[in-house]
Design a protein around this motif. Structure first.
Motif: not given
Length: 85
Positions: A51-63
């Motif tokens: 989850y942390r890896q995908v969150l870090k690579a996600s485009d902003l904005p994300c929740f």
């Protein structure tokens, strides 16, 4: 919206929902495969590493999932000593 993702996967993994075996058999395999992928993403192993890896690579904005954020803040506070003289 990772917060909603974890809430939905947690809700579908409740024992009362999992016992609906006949209903689960009616769900197309396409959707059960997606559900398994999402479960794998939100797996708690290694402190939610995937989850942390995908969150870090996600485009902003994300929740993000707010529960993990609060837990991290608590451990930062509790895990570090104060150096007041």
């Amino acid at each position: 919206n990772f917060n909603t993702l974890l809430e939905i996967t947690a809700g579908l993994n409740f024992s009362v929902v999992q016992r609906l075996r006949k209903t689960w058999k009616l769900v197309p395999s396409k959707y059960t495969n997606v559900f398994k992928l999402l479960e794998n993403l939100m797996d708690y192993q290694a402190n939610f590493l995937k989850y942390r890896q995908v969150l870090k690579a996600s485009d902003l904005p994300c929740f993000p999932y707010f529960g993990i954020f609060l837990r991290d803040c608590s451990f930062i506070d509790v895990g570090n000593e104060s150096f007041n003289e």
